[in-house]
Design a protein around this motif. Structure first.
Motif, PDB file in Angstrom:
ATOM      1  N   HIS A   1       0.824  -1.214   0.000  1.00  0.00           N
ATOM      2  CA  HIS A   1       0.000   0.000   0.000  1.00  0.00           C
ATOM      3  C   HIS A   1       0.852   1.257   0.000  1.00  0.00           C
ATOM      4  CE1 HIS A   1      -3.574  -2.423   0.408  1.00  0.00           C
ATOM      5  NE2 HIS A   1      -3.074  -3.010   1.496  1.00  0.00           N
ATOM      6  N   GLU A   2       2.083   1.153   0.530  1.00  0.00           N
ATOM      7  CA  GLU A   2       2.951   2.337   0.497  1.00  0.00           C
ATOM      8  C   GLU A   2       3.571   2.575  -0.876  1.00  0.00           C
ATOM      9  OE1 GLU A   2       5.391  -0.873   2.751  1.00  0.00           O
ATOM     10  OE2 GLU A   2       3.318  -0.504   2.116  1.00  0.00           O
ATOM     11  N   PHE A   3       3.383   1.607  -1.792  1.00  0.00           N
ATOM     12  CA  PHE A   3       3.880   1.760  -3.163  1.00  0.00           C
ATOM     13  C   PHE A   3       2.754   1.427  -4.146  1.00  0.00           C
ATOM     14  CE2 PHE A   3       7.607   0.752  -0.607  1.00  0.00           C
ATOM     15  CZ  PHE A   3       8.483   1.755  -0.979  1.00  0.00           C
ATOM     16  N   PRO A   4       1.693   2.198  -4.144  1.00  0.00           N
ATOM     17  CA  PRO A   4       0.551   1.880  -5.025  1.00  0.00           C
ATOM     18  C   PRO A   4       0.893   2.008  -6.504  1.00  0.00           C
ATOM     19  CG  PRO A   4       0.291   4.062  -4.047  1.00  0.00           C
ATOM     20  CD  PRO A   4       1.472   3.429  -3.369  1.00  0.00           C
ATOM     21  N   GLU A   5       1.983   2.707  -6.813  1.00  0.00           N
ATOM     22  CA  GLU A   5       2.343   2.898  -8.217  1.00  0.00           C
ATOM     23  C   GLU A   5       2.991   1.666  -8.838  1.00  0.00           C
ATOM     24  OE1 GLU A   5       5.940   4.440  -5.816  1.00  0.00           O
ATOM     25  OE2 GLU A   5       3.766   4.186  -5.607  1.00  0.00           O
ATOM     26  N   ASN A   6       3.372   0.708  -8.024  1.00  0.00           N
ATOM     27  CA  ASN A   6       4.045  -0.487  -8.520  1.00  0.00           C
ATOM     28  C   ASN A   6       3.056  -1.645  -8.586  1.00  0.00           C
ATOM     29  OD1 ASN A   6       6.377   1.027  -8.480  1.00  0.00           O
ATOM     30  ND2 ASN A   6       7.148   0.149  -6.577  1.00  0.00           N
ATOM     31  N   TYR A   7       2.710  -2.059  -9.787  1.00  0.00           N
ATOM     32  CA  TYR A   7       1.728  -3.135  -9.943  1.00  0.00           C
ATOM     33  C   TYR A   7       1.893  -3.769 -11.319  1.00  0.00           C
ATOM     34  CZ  TYR A   7      -0.879   0.279 -12.752  1.00  0.00           C
ATOM     35  OH  TYR A   7      -1.236   1.193 -13.702  1.00  0.00           O
ATOM     36  N   VAL A   8       1.187  -4.893 -11.504  1.00  0.00           N
ATOM     37  CA  VAL A   8       1.191  -5.612 -12.782  1.00  0.00           C
ATOM     38  C   VAL A   8      -0.125  -5.323 -13.489  1.00  0.00           C
ATOM     39  CG1 VAL A   8       1.347  -7.861 -13.913  1.00  0.00           C
ATOM     40  CG2 VAL A   8       2.622  -7.437 -11.803  1.00  0.00           C
ATOM     41  N   PRO A   9      -0.094  -4.646 -14.617  1.00  0.00           N
ATOM     42  CA  PRO A   9      -1.353  -4.360 -15.325  1.00  0.00           C
ATOM     43  C   PRO A   9      -2.096  -5.645 -15.680  1.00  0.00           C
ATOM     44  CG  PRO A   9       0.453  -3.066 -16.243  1.00  0.00           C
ATOM     45  CD  PRO A   9       1.067  -4.056 -15.303  1.00  0.00           C
ATOM     46  N   GLY A  10      -3.397  -5.659 -15.395  1.00  0.00           N
ATOM     47  CA  GLY A  10      -4.221  -6.796 -15.764  1.00  0.00           C
ATOM     48  C   GLY A  10      -4.221  -7.934 -14.770  1.00  0.00           C
ATOM     49  N   LEU A  11      -3.381  -7.860 -13.725  1.00  0.00           N
ATOM     50  CA  LEU A  11      -3.338  -8.926 -12.720  1.00  0.00           C
ATOM     51  C   LEU A  11      -4.370  -8.630 -11.639  1.00  0.00           C
ATOM     52  CD1 LEU A  11      -1.713 -11.492 -11.773  1.00  0.00           C
ATOM     53  CD2 LEU A  11      -0.424  -9.926 -10.313  1.00  0.00           C
ATOM     54  N   SER A  12      -5.324  -9.527 -11.465  1.00  0.00           N
ATOM     55  CA  SER A  12      -6.375  -9.303 -10.481  1.00  0.00           C
ATOM     56  C   SER A  12      -5.881  -9.641  -9.082  1.00  0.00           C
ATOM     57  CB  SER A  12      -7.591 -10.160 -10.817  1.00  0.00           C
ATOM     58  OG  SER A  12      -7.301 -11.535 -10.582  1.00  0.00           O
ATOM     59  N   ALA A  13      -6.614  -9.168  -8.092  1.00  0.00           N
ATOM     60  CA  ALA A  13      -6.273  -9.457  -6.704  1.00  0.00           C
ATOM     61  C   ALA A  13      -6.370 -10.957  -6.434  1.00  0.00           C
ATOM     62  CB  ALA A  13      -7.192  -8.679  -5.767  1.00  0.00           C
ATOM     63  N   LEU A  14      -7.342 -11.631  -7.062  1.00  0.00           N
ATOM     64  CA  LEU A  14      -7.483 -13.067  -6.870  1.00  0.00           C
ATOM     65  C   LEU A  14      -6.286 -13.816  -7.456  1.00  0.00           C
ATOM     66  CD1 LEU A  14     -11.289 -13.674  -7.560  1.00  0.00           C
ATOM     67  CD2 LEU A  14     -10.089 -13.835  -5.372  1.00  0.00           C
ATOM     68  N   GLU A  15      -5.825 -13.394  -8.621  1.00  0.00           N
ATOM     69  CA  GLU A  15      -4.651 -14.037  -9.225  1.00  0.00           C
ATOM     70  C   GLU A  15      -3.415 -13.805  -8.373  1.00  0.00           C
ATOM     71  OE1 GLU A  15      -5.251 -13.988 -14.011  1.00  0.00           O
ATOM     72  OE2 GLU A  15      -5.187 -12.031 -13.027  1.00  0.00           O
ATOM     73  N   GLN A  16      -3.268 -12.597  -7.883  1.00  0.00           N
ATOM     74  CA  GLN A  16      -2.119 -12.279  -7.035  1.00  0.00           C
ATOM     75  C   GLN A  16      -2.139 -13.118  -5.763  1.00  0.00           C
ATOM     76  OE1 GLN A  16      -1.903  -8.414  -4.867  1.00  0.00           O
ATOM     77  NE2 GLN A  16      -0.197  -7.981  -6.269  1.00  0.00           N
ATOM     78  N   GLU A  17      -3.317 -13.245  -5.161  1.00  0.00           N
ATOM     79  CA  GLU A  17      -3.456 -14.056  -3.950  1.00  0.00           C
ATOM     80  C   GLU A  17      -3.129 -15.521  -4.249  1.00  0.00           C
ATOM     81  OE1 GLU A  17      -6.954 -15.417  -0.800  1.00  0.00           O
ATOM     82  OE2 GLU A  17      -7.326 -13.822  -2.259  1.00  0.00           O
ATOM     83  N   ARG A  18      -3.572 -15.997  -5.398  1.00  0.00           N
ATOM     84  CA  ARG A  18      -3.286 -17.384  -5.796  1.00  0.00           C
ATOM     85  C   ARG A  18      -1.785 -17.601  -5.968  1.00  0.00           C
ATOM     86  NH1 ARG A  18      -4.673 -20.079 -11.634  1.00  0.00           N
ATOM     87  NH2 ARG A  18      -4.718 -22.274 -11.004  1.00  0.00           N
ATOM     88  N   ASN A  19      -1.112 -16.632  -6.571  1.00  0.00           N
ATOM     89  CA  ASN A  19       0.337 -16.747  -6.761  1.00  0.00           C
ATOM     90  C   ASN A  19       1.065 -16.840  -5.429  1.00  0.00           C
ATOM     91  OD1 ASN A  19       0.053 -16.599  -9.556  1.00  0.00           O
ATOM     92  ND2 ASN A  19       0.395 -14.383  -9.626  1.00  0.00           N
TER      93      ASN A  19
END
Length: 939
Positions: A158-176
């Motif tokens: 949350h302290e780096f909201p600018e860093n993310y993977v476009p198109g990756l959902s929260a569910l996919e991230q949690e699964r990973n």
């Protein structure tokens, strides 16, 4: 089954039940398979005070020094029950502390079928545990933008909201993240240390980012916070492996502060022991010191045989960065282990030889090294994220796929490297019983096929390594174009002669123990014959063929084809190099015959594999595809020979040949293996010297232009590297019409001078169309001036021949090596720093003229070998005390040279071809062990 567990073990059981439970289940399953009642085995389990990972089986007792050792004891008990239905006393301890497997993630589409399956990982780690591996390294982001870096694929900060993977959902991230947690814990539950390999913290230059938001101001703090959070979320991660050089995506000047201040700090602050693994390739100055200062447990690793797998020992001398550099300096404040990069050469095809593995295992503790991790077949399957799913075989041959998971196909590979690393004395019965279960009456022949197949790729890598990186794939690559093949170095160049070296040795009468191209060809032919004989024996057996054999035989037959192909090409390259060096037309004819035979072999390989193996196989950055994609290169070799034959027919032997065009410039920078002359001068006809418009006469060269005037070159473009090395599919710019395809065009009478010596010469001025203007000219004062006419002219070259040449001198015959004498040496194992070191040999029989050379150097790839020479049957050598330092162990070997041949001692075909002396400042003197006698035998 009746168990009794010690109190200490019961306490540990509550905290770390996994390995012990896995071992118990294996033993229960063995009893079930044997149809033995559970109560028929009365045994207690306990911890003892043995060495780490050791175990002991005694009447009524299975003990281990730790949970991993106890698990191994239970697994051994399960094997004994399967074999004989009872237990017998035994004990074992690991010979190799680190026994690792390394795997890479490269292709999301291919990984969908296994990465997210918990059963896959349970089955995989069960195999590794049974094979006694104790380390698994899962590498993220290797030479790719995929998962580079992997952190945002697992979590959001949350302290780096600018860093993310476009198109990756929260569910996919949690699964990973959940899968990373599961995989690391499943490894621990099977007694395996999980290593998190993070090889890129940012994309490399030129790559398209898959993660947004990373910037110089936040990449450090972000990496610190993300890695720390991952380690807290995955308590079973035991170590973190880092690549820290420019390939990590971090700039050269930023590497030390980035890793020191952010990454090392994150590991240190996680609150438990996590080992830092540093890969040694191109480490920045000060990186090891920064890692040492971090206070973390530190391991450093380097490559065993570049990014391929050759012979079962570290090359005595090689490109330092692709070996151990100076990392074996003593004393060391870090553990050192070997990275066996089999992924460059051994990617797909089956092989396995207990004796090869035993020899290799013995080198993994060289100078106190801690062990190894190896890349199994398929470790980089899907490199480059190429679209489409594919397996070992095509859809039309899925009936051959007897496995559930592809790694199961390579069970023998895992079994040999794991079990023999744990205990090199593991009896053959361990795998013979498995062969009998799988191949029934054909078990012995199936094992013979595996063993013979193991003599192919390893030898090809040893004698011919076009690139130490993983860019050339020897399983499908024909070795590059024939003229490039001539120049390609052996990777084991202390013991194998290059093509050019073998030619020069023959011309100059130099005796050498190095393996020659003809000896290489003989070894490869022998391997092919052994494979073919084993396959024929299996085929001839009555009854149905085991399904697993139907999936194995094509691999073995493919390797037999590769062996025969390179046997022909080794001889063809030698004959062609001999022709270039001597102008011997018979050698050119021999080269044609060998290349015609090689083409037939490759066409047979294509018939075997076409439609059977996928067309778009990808295991590395460049050399992808199929054997049929290399046919244009194999055919081009014969087109090259046709061009050389035309020049031979037109001119035969000549005194001077000059190829006109744009004179190539050798590269001033770049790796040595990228600067072979043919790579940058393949637009010059062999046996000819390059001449450009600016080639002015000098006494140093003895040729060039001596008059001014307008001249310009019509250049023949160079073929790209990937075509010279036979990597690219659909080559479009292969060298052709080299002599006549480029030229110099000029205006007005101009003189080209050659220092010929006195005499009359026949001069041919070559036109681009292929015609030749012939003149008879006489040299003046030892110089011959070839005058080009007034007006415009074009010339592709000049050939100069004496009008009355002397008869060609007799060429030396091909040398043949006689029987190896008996060589006895008492190896010196320890020495005192600063004191002279005496070494001696006994050689029998000892013909007149017998000479022995001693080669030695510190165990440091940045140091050069020194040599001493001695005569007679009992040579004695004294290494000066100043060359014996406590900072380095010392390696040495001998070359015995006689009128009938030359031989190395130790013999590379039978042992690690050098001895190692442990040097210390405390040792009072050298201690000699029993004599090692190698009896007389034909090489």
């Amino acid at each position: 089954m009746w168990w009794r567990t010690s109190l200490l073990l019961a306490c540990l059981w509550a905290a770390q039940a996994g390995p012990l439970e896995f071992g118990r289940q294996a033993l229960q399953q063995a009893l079930k398979e044997r149809k033995l009642a559970a109560g028929s085995l009365r045994v207690r389990t306990e911890l003892d005070a043995g060495p780490p990972e050791s175990y002991r089986i005694a009447p009524g007792l299975i003990s281990g020094s730790d949970l991993r050792g106890l698990m191994y004891g239970l697994l051994e008990a399960a094997e004994q029950i399967r074999q004989r239905g009872r237990l017998w006393a035994c004990q074992a301890r690991p010979a190799t502390p680190i026994r690792g497997i390394r795997w890479f993630l490269h292709n999301r589409e291919l990984e969908q079928g296994w990465f997210y399956s918990e059963q896959y990982w349970l089955d995989f780690f069960a195999l590794l545990a049974r094979c006694r591996f104790n380390r698994f390294n899962l590498v993220f982001a290797h030479q790719t933008n995929y998962l580079a870096p992997p952190y945002p694929f697992w979590l959001t900060l949350h302290e780096f909201p600018e860093n993310y993977v476009p198109g990756l959902s929260a569910l996919e991230q949690e699964r990973n993240l959940r899968m990373l947690q599961f995989i690391s814990q499943a490894a621990a539950d099977h007694g395996i240390d999980f290593t998190l390999g993070i090889w890129e913290h940012n994309i490399q230059r030129g790559m398209t980012p898959t993660v947004v938001g990373l910037a110089p101001h936040n990449i450090g703090p972000y990496s610190y916070a993300a890695l720390k959070k991952i380690l807290l979320a995955c308590p079973a991660i035991r170590s973190v492996q880092l690549r820290t050089n420019i390939e990590s995506g971090i700039g050269v000047e930023e590497q030390v502060p980035f890793y020191r201040d952010w990454v090392f700090r994150a590991i240190r602050e996680v609150g438990r022991r996590v080992t830092l693994d540093l890969r040694a390739w191109a480490l920045a100055r000060g990186m090891i010191e920064a890692a040492q200062a971090s206070g973390l447990p530190l391991r450093v690793s380097s490559k065993y045989w570049a990014e391929h797998l050759g012979r079962p020992y570290q090359p005595a001398e090689t490109f330092p960065g692709y070996s151990y550099l100076d990392l074996l300096r003593k004393p060391r404040s870090y553990e050192f282990f070997w990275e066996v990069w089999a992924l460059g050469s051994h990617r797909l095809l089956l092989w396995g030889d207990p004796e090869y593995v035993r020899r290799a295992i013995s080198t993994f503790t060289l100078s106190g090294s801690a062990g190894f991790e190896i890349d199994p077949p398929l470790a980089q399957k899907g490199f480059g994220k190429r679209a489409g799913r594919w397996g070992i075989f095509t859809a039309a041959h899925q009936d051959k796929c007897w496995w559930r998971w592809e790694f199961e196909r390579y069970w023998f590979y895992y079994l040999l490297w794991g079990r023999l690393a744990y205990d090199p004395k593991t009896p053959d019965a361990v795998w013979l019983s498995e062969f009998q279960r799988r191949f029934r009456a054909a078990a012995a022949d199936a094992l013979a096929a595996y063993r013979a197949a193991s003599a192919v790729l390893n030898e090809i890598v040893a004698v011919h390594m076009a690139d130490p990186n993983m860019y050339v794939w020897p399983e499908v690559n024909p070795g590059g174009l024939i003229d490039a093949y001539i120049e390609t170095r052996p990777s084991d160049w202390r013991y194998v002669a290059s093509i050019g070296e073998a030619v020069e040795n023959r011309l100059k009468g130099v005796a050498s123990a190095k393996q020659t191209p003809h000896e290489t060809a003989a070894k490869l032919r022998e391997a092919a014959e052994r494979i073919e004989q084993a396959v024929a024996r299996v085929r001839s057996r009555p009854g149905p063929v085991p399904r697993e054999w139907s999936a194995s035989e094509p691999d073995f037959v493919a390797l037999a084809h590769l062996a025969r192909y390179h046997a022909h090409k080794q001889i063809a390259a030698y004959e062609l190099a001999w022709y270039y060096r001597t102008g011997d037309g018979a050698a050119l004819e021999n080269a044609r015959r060998e290349l015609e035979a090689a083409l037939k072999v490759w066409e047979g390989l294509v018939r075997l594999t076409d439609g059977l193996y996928p067309e778009e196989m990808a295991f590395g950055p460049q050399d992808v595809g199929h054997w049929k994609d290399r046919l244009p290169y194999v055919r081009h070799d014969l087109e090259t020979i046709a061009e050389r034959e035309r020049v031979w027919r037109d001119f035969g032997r000549f005194d001077f040949g000059f190829d006109f065009g744009a004179a190539p410039e050798p590269p001033k920078t770049g790796a040595l293996y990228r600067r072979d002359p043919y790579l940058w001068a393949h637009n010059v006809e062999p046996r000819f010297r390059a001449v450009g418009p600016e080639t002015v006469y000098s006494e140093e060269t003895g040729y060039g232009w001596v008059s001014a005037g307008a001249r310009q070159a019509r250049a023949l473009p160079l073929a790209p590297y990937v075509e010279i090395r036979a990597i690219a599919k659909g080559p479009r710019q292969l060298p052709a019409n080299v002599l006549y395809g480029d030229w110099i065009e000029g205006q007005g009478a101009q003189a080209f001078r050659v220092r010929t010596g006195e005499g009359v010469f026949r001069v041919s001025i070559l036109a681009p169309e292929g015609a030749a203007e012939r003149r008879l000219l006489e040299a003046r004062n030892g110089y011959l001036d070839v005058i080009f006419p007034e007006g415009k002219w074009r010339a592709s070259g000049v050939v100069i021949q004496r009008d009355a040449p002397a008869p060609p001198s007799a060429l030396p015959p091909l040398p043949k090596r006689g029987p190896r004498p008996s060589i006895m040496h008492v190896p010196v194992r320890t020495a005192t720093a600063g004191k002279p070191l005496r070494l001696s040999l006994q050689i029998s029989p000892a013909p007149p003229g017998l000479t022995t050379r001693l080669y030695y150097r510190p165990l440091n790839q940045l140091a050069r070998f020194k040599s001493l020479e001695s005569k007679g049957a009992a040579p004695v050598f004294v290494i000066p005390g100043e060359d014996v330092t406590a900072e380095w162990d010392l390696m040495y070997y001998f070359e015995v040279i006689a009128p009938g041949g030359a031989w190395f001692h130790p013999d590379p075909a039978r042992a690690t071809p050098y001895y190692l002396i442990s040097v210390s400042s405390e040792q009072a003197g050298a201690h000699r062990l029993r004599s090692e006698v190698f009896p007389a035998a034909s090489r």
